[in-house]
Scaffold this active site. Structure first.
Site, PDB file in Angstrom:
ATOM      1  N   GLU A  50      23.778  15.862  22.376  1.00 57.41           N
ATOM      2  CA  GLU A  50      23.165  14.193  22.163  1.00 57.41           C
ATOM      3  C   GLU A  50      24.430  13.487  23.110  1.00 57.41           C
ATOM      4  OE1 GLU A  50      22.880  12.680  18.260  1.00 57.41           O
ATOM      5  OE2 GLU A  50      22.473  10.667  19.292  1.00 57.41           O
ATOM      6  N   ARG A 289      29.263  27.099  12.847  1.00 59.98           N
ATOM      7  CA  ARG A 289      30.119  26.229  13.681  1.00 59.98           C
ATOM      8  C   ARG A 289      31.391  26.664  13.804  1.00 59.98           C
ATOM      9  NH1 ARG A 289      29.503  20.635  14.537  1.00 59.98           N
ATOM     10  NH2 ARG A 289      27.325  20.313  14.364  1.00 59.98           N
ATOM     11  N   LYS A 299      31.862  14.161  16.092  1.00 58.49           N
ATOM     12  CA  LYS A 299      31.848  13.098  17.260  1.00 58.49           C
ATOM     13  C   LYS A 299      32.296  11.780  16.595  1.00 58.49           C
ATOM     14  CE  LYS A 299      28.361  14.726  19.523  1.00 58.49           C
ATOM     15  NZ  LYS A 299      27.125  14.865  20.542  1.00 58.49           N
TER      16      LYS A 299
HETATM   17  P1  ATP Z   1      26.365  14.918  16.041  1.00 64.84           P
HETATM   18  O1  ATP Z   1      25.004  15.558  15.813  1.00 64.84           O
HETATM   19  O2  ATP Z   1      27.197  14.687  14.845  1.00 64.84           O
HETATM   20  O3  ATP Z   1      26.560  13.903  17.122  1.00 64.84           O
HETATM   21  P2  ATP Z   1      27.034  17.449  17.112  1.00 64.84           P
HETATM   22  O4  ATP Z   1      28.375  18.005  17.270  1.00 64.84           O
HETATM   23  O5  ATP Z   1      26.107  18.089  16.457  1.00 64.84           O
HETATM   24  O6  ATP Z   1      27.452  15.989  16.649  1.00 64.84           O
HETATM   25  P3  ATP Z   1      25.363  17.732  19.446  1.00 64.84           P
HETATM   26  O7  ATP Z   1      25.624  17.043  20.767  1.00 64.84           O
HETATM   27  O8  ATP Z   1      24.127  17.379  18.808  1.00 64.84           O
HETATM   28  O9  ATP Z   1      26.633  17.251  18.589  1.00 64.84           O
HETATM   29  O10 ATP Z   1      25.539  19.104  19.697  1.00 64.84           O
HETATM   30  C1  ATP Z   1      25.056  19.966  20.749  1.00 64.84           C
HETATM   31  C2  ATP Z   1      25.001  21.585  20.445  1.00 64.84           C
HETATM   32  O11 ATP Z   1      26.299  21.706  20.107  1.00 64.84           O
HETATM   33  C3  ATP Z   1      24.012  21.684  19.165  1.00 64.84           C
HETATM   34  O12 ATP Z   1      23.320  22.824  19.370  1.00 64.84           O
HETATM   35  C4  ATP Z   1      24.990  21.919  18.166  1.00 64.84           C
HETATM   36  O13 ATP Z   1      24.811  22.841  17.312  1.00 64.84           O
HETATM   37  C5  ATP Z   1      26.419  22.679  18.994  1.00 64.84           C
HETATM   38  N1  ATP Z   1      27.550  22.304  18.241  1.00 64.84           N
HETATM   39  C6  ATP Z   1      28.122  21.122  17.946  1.00 64.84           C
HETATM   40  N2  ATP Z   1      29.223  21.250  17.196  1.00 64.84           N
HETATM   41  C7  ATP Z   1      29.585  22.657  17.281  1.00 64.84           C
HETATM   42  C8  ATP Z   1      30.539  23.307  16.924  1.00 64.84           C
HETATM   43  N3  ATP Z   1      31.810  22.955  16.212  1.00 64.84           N
HETATM   44  N4  ATP Z   1      30.516  24.884  16.820  1.00 64.84           N
HETATM   45  C9  ATP Z   1      29.483  25.241  17.439  1.00 64.84           C
HETATM   46  N5  ATP Z   1      28.376  24.556  18.075  1.00 64.84           N
HETATM   47  C10 ATP Z   1      28.492  23.394  17.956  1.00 64.84           C
END
Ligand code: ATP
Ligand code: MG
Length: 592
Positions: A50, A289, A299
Site C-alpha cells: 500500500e 511476518r 508503517k
Molecule cells: P499496513 O497494512 O500497516 O500499512 P503493511 O506492513 O501490511 O502495513 P503493506 O504495504 O500492506 O504494508 O505490505 C505489503 C506486503 O508486505 C504485504 O503482502 C504484507 O503482508 C508484506 N509485509 C508487510 N510487513 C511484513 C513483515 N514484517 N514481514 C513480512 N512481510 C511483510
C-alpha cells in the site's frame, strides 16, 4: 565461520535446495502445482504494497519471497500498488517503493499494476452482487457498523437496512458514487451472515464514501473499495496463482473466496483470467511476518517517527526502511542473503538484528576497499623525520581481494593517531602506544613514544615520537616484534570528515512490549546517533562515491552519505556496521 543460514529457533525452515537458495514450504506447493499442471503450468506471484509509506525490511522479506519464488520457478511477479485509501497514499510513496524494489535487485518488467486500475471493474461487479441480492447499502454510521459486528462469542446484529430491495440499493449505490452523500453516511455491505463464526464474514463493508482526491484517479470517485473487496479481486484479475501474504490475512481468506465464488456464480469472469480450462481462483498462502529486535516495523509507527522528527526522515540510517539501510551502506545482496537465509516460517518469531548485520559484514568484508581514518585525533610528531618531506607508502586495498590492488598513502612528520590508542600509564593488558614503547604504524614504520606534551590543564596535546627508517613497510629487518599495529593519517594530507555513528534506535529488544501508559517512544535510544565532527581520513577517501562503503581499518564499515560536499572535499560518512561480529558470538554460544 559459518553463515547462519539456518535459524536454530525455527524448525519449520527447510534446508538449502539446488541453486544455493533455500527451499521453503511455498516452493514445495509451487513444485507440486507445476508437476500437476495446475494453472496450465503458470506461476504468477505479486508484491502488493500500500503506497502509504516507505518499504521496510519486513517488506524486503515479502519482496524476496514473491520475486524469488517467481524467479526460481520461471514465473512472473507483479508489482501491484494496493492503492485503495487515498487519504493516506501519495505518488511520492509509489515512486520510492519502485526505487527500493529495483535497488533490491528485482524487476517486474511490464507487470506494474494498481488496484485503482480495477476500480471500474470492481464497481461493476459490486452492482452485479447488488442485483443478485448479495450486497446492500447500509445507513448505519461506521461506529454502529462495528458495534453491531458482535464478538468471537456473540453473534452480530443484522442491519435494519439489510432488507432493502435490489432496486433501492442500486439507486442509493449510484448516488453514493455520484457524490450525493457526505463521507461516512452510508456504506455498501456484502450480505453474508451476521452469525458467522468468522467475523470477517459478518456483512463486511465493501465501499465507503470518501470525497478524496486519489493520486491516480483524481476526483473521479467519491466512493472507494475496502481493501478486502479490492485485494482478492485484484489477484483474480491479474491471474495471480500463488497469493503469498502474512498470517494476519488467514482469517480474511474465506471472505476473498466468498467474493470470487459469488461472482463466478453469476457468471463474472475477469478479463485476464489465467486458465481457460475452468473456474480459477488465486490460492492464498500465509507466512509469519518478519520481526527484528530493537526495531518497530509498523508503517504507522515509522510514519510517526518521521513526522514527529524522532529521526531525520524515512531514509534516516537508523530506520529499518530499505532506503535507510541503503543510506547506511547495507548492500542489497546482504539484505537478500538475510531474507533467503531466514527461511519462511508459519509461526511468529523475532529475529536478532545482529543476524542481518552478520550478512552485511560478510558481504562488505569481500567488497569494501580498506582505508585509514582517525575518529578522535591525537597529534604525533615524528621528531627524527625531516620537515617538509613526504613518503608515499603502499597500502593494500582489500586483503580478501587481490584484484583490488593497492594505493599510496602519504606519510609525513606530523600524523594523527586515535586518542584511545595511547595511554600514559597503561594497565597490564594494554599493548598499544605508551611512553617508551614501540608500536607499528600500519603500512609504515615502527615508532617509539619519547615524550608526552600536555596543555595547561594537563590534557594530552601531542606525542613526540621517533621512527625507525629501517622498518619501512612495517617490518623490522632484525626481526624484532611489536605488540600493536595502529592506524594513522598524515596531518597535512588528511581530509576533515564528519562521521555519524549509529546504534539501535531503541533501548529495548522489543520496543512495543511496554507497561501500561508507556509506548515505544518511551524507549527511544538517546544515543542512537553520535556525530563526530572532526574525524580525519586519508586523502584517497575523497574518491568515494555516494553510497559506496569503505572499511576504515580497525573501526568498521562506513558509507559515504549524500550530505557530503564532494567538491569541497568535506565527506560525511555513516557507520554501516562495526567490525565486531555479535551474531557469530551468539552462534558460538548456541554451540553451532
Ligand atoms: P499496513 O497494512 O500497516 O500499512 P503493511 O506492513 O501490511 O502495513 P503493506 O504495504 O500492506 O504494508 O505490505 C505489503 C506486503 O508486505 C504485504 O503482502 C504484507 O503482508 C508484506 N509485509 C508487510 N510487513 C511484513 C513483515 N514484517 N514481514 C513480512 N512481510 C511483510
Ligand atoms: Mg497491509
Amino acid at each position: 565461520m559459518n553463515a547462519p543460514d539456518h535459524n536454530p529457533s525455527n524448525n519449520e525452515t527447510t534446508p538449502t535446495s539446488g541453486g544455493g537458495r533455500l527451499a521453503n514450504f511455498i516452493d514445495e506447493v509451487v513444485e507440486q502445482d507445476l508437476s500437476s499442471h495446475k494453472h496450465g503450468g503458470k506461476i504468477v506471484t505479486r508484491f502488493p504494497p500500500e503506497p502509504n509509506g516507505y518499504l521496510h525490511i519486513g517488506h524486503a522479506k515479502s519482496i524476496c519471497l514473491n520475486f524469488g519464488t517467481a524467479l526460481k520457478h520461471h514465473g512472473v511477479c507483479h508489482l501491484r500498488m494496493d492503492d485503495t485509501n487515498p487519504t493516506k497514499e501519495e505518488q511520492h510513496y509509489i515512486d520510492m517503493i519502485q526505487r527500493d524494489v529495483r535497488w533490491l535487485g528485482f524487476d517486474w518488467s511490464e507487470h506494474e499494476y494498481h488496484a485503482s486500475d480495477y476500480f471500474d471493474a470492481l464497481y461493476d461487479w459490486a452492482t452485479k452482487l447488488i442485483e443478485a441480492g448479495r450486497a446492500y447499502v447500509c445507513d448505519l454510521p461506521p461506529e454502529e457498523v462495528s458495534k453491531s459486528r458482535g464478538t468471537l462469542t456473540t453473534p452480530g446484529r443484522e442491519s435494519p437496512f439489510r432488507g432493502r430491495t435490489a432496486q433501492e440499493n442500486l439507486d442509493l449505490f449510484t448516488r453514493m458514487r455520484n457524490g450525493e452523500f457526505p463521507d461516512g453516511s452510508r456504506t455498501l455491505r456484502a450480505k453474508i451472515d451476521m452469525a458467522a463464526p468468522n467475523l470477517n464474514l459478518r456483512d463486511p463493508v465493501m465501499y465507503r464514501i470518501l470525497h478524496a482526491k486519489h493520486p491516480r484517479t483524481g476526483d473521479k470517485w467519491a466512493i472507494y473499495p475496502m481493501y478486502d473487496w479490492a485485494h482478492g479481486q485484484s489477484d483474480w484479475i491479474e491471474g495471480v496463482t500463488h497469493s503469498i501474504c502474512t498470517l494476519e490475512f488467514e482469517d480474511h481468506k474465506p471472505l476473498y473466496e466468498w467474493y470470487i465464488d459469488q461472482l463466478q456464480a453469476i457468471g463474472v469472469q475477469p478479463q485476464r483470467a489465467i486458465s481457460k480450462a475452468g473456474p480459477y481462483r488465486p490460492r492464498q498462502y500465509e507466512f509469519a511476518r518478519l520481526n527484528l529486535t530493537y526495531t518497530v516495523m509498523s508503517k504507522r509507527k515509522l510514519l510517526e517517527l518521521v513526522r514527529d522528527k524522532h529521526v531525520h526522515g524515512w531514509d534516516d540510517p537508523r530506520m529499518p526502511t530499505i532506503s535507510g539501510m541503503r543510506r547506511r551502506g547495507y548492500p542489497p545482496s546482504a539484505i537478500r542473503g538475510f531474507c533467503d537465509g531466514i527461511g519462511v516460517a508459519r509461526r511468529e518469531n523475532t529475529l536478532d538484528i545482529s543476524r542481518l548485520q552478520f550478512h552485511v559484514r560478510e558481504e562488505l568484508n569481500k567488497t569494501a576497499p580498506r582505508r585509514m581514518a582517525v575518529l578522535d585525533p591525537l597529534r604525533v610528531v615524528i621528531t627524527n623525520y625531516p620537515e617538509g618531506q613526504t613518503d608515499e607508502l603502499d597500502a593494500v586495498n582489500n586483503p580478501e581481494n587481490p584484484a583490488a590492488g593497492s594505493r599510496k598513502v602519504p606519510f609525513a612528520r606530523e600524523l594523527f593517531i586515535e586518542r584511545e590508542d595511547f595511554m600514559e600509564d597503561p594497565p597490564r593488558k594494554f599493548f598499544r602506544l605508551a611512553p617508551g614503547r614501540e608500536v607499528r604504524l600500519r603500512y609504515a614504520y615502527f615508532i617509539t613514544c619519547q615524550e608526552v606534551v600536555k596543555d595547561a590543564s594537563g590534557g594530552i596535546q601531542q606525542l613526540n615520537c621517533t621512527y625507525d627508517p629501517a622498518t619501512r613497510g612495517g617490518d623490522a629487518p632484525d626481526g624484532r616484534k611489536v605488540k600493536a599495529t595502529l592506524h594513522w593519517v598524515s596531518a597535512e594530507h588528511a581530509l576533515d570528515a564528519e562521521v555519524r555513528l549509529y546504534d539501535h534506535l531503541f533501548t529495548k529488544e522489543d520496543p512495543e512490549d511496554q507497561p501500561e501508559g508507556k509506548t515505544y517512544l518511551d524507549v527511544l535510544n538517546p544515543d542512537s546517533l553520535k556525530v563526530v565532527t572532526h574525524a580525519k581520513t586519508e586523502p584517497s577517501a575523497a574518491n568515494t562515491s555516494v553510497g559506496e562503503v569503505l572499511q576504515f581499518e580497525r573501526l568498521g564499515y562506513f558509507a559515504l552519505d549524500p550530505d557530503s560536499d564532494t567538491a569541497a572535499k568535506k565527506p560525511v560518512f555513516n557507520r554501516t556496521v562495526t567490525l565486531k561480529d555479535t551474531w557469530a558470538k551468539v552462534q558460538a554460544k548456541a554451540g553451532d
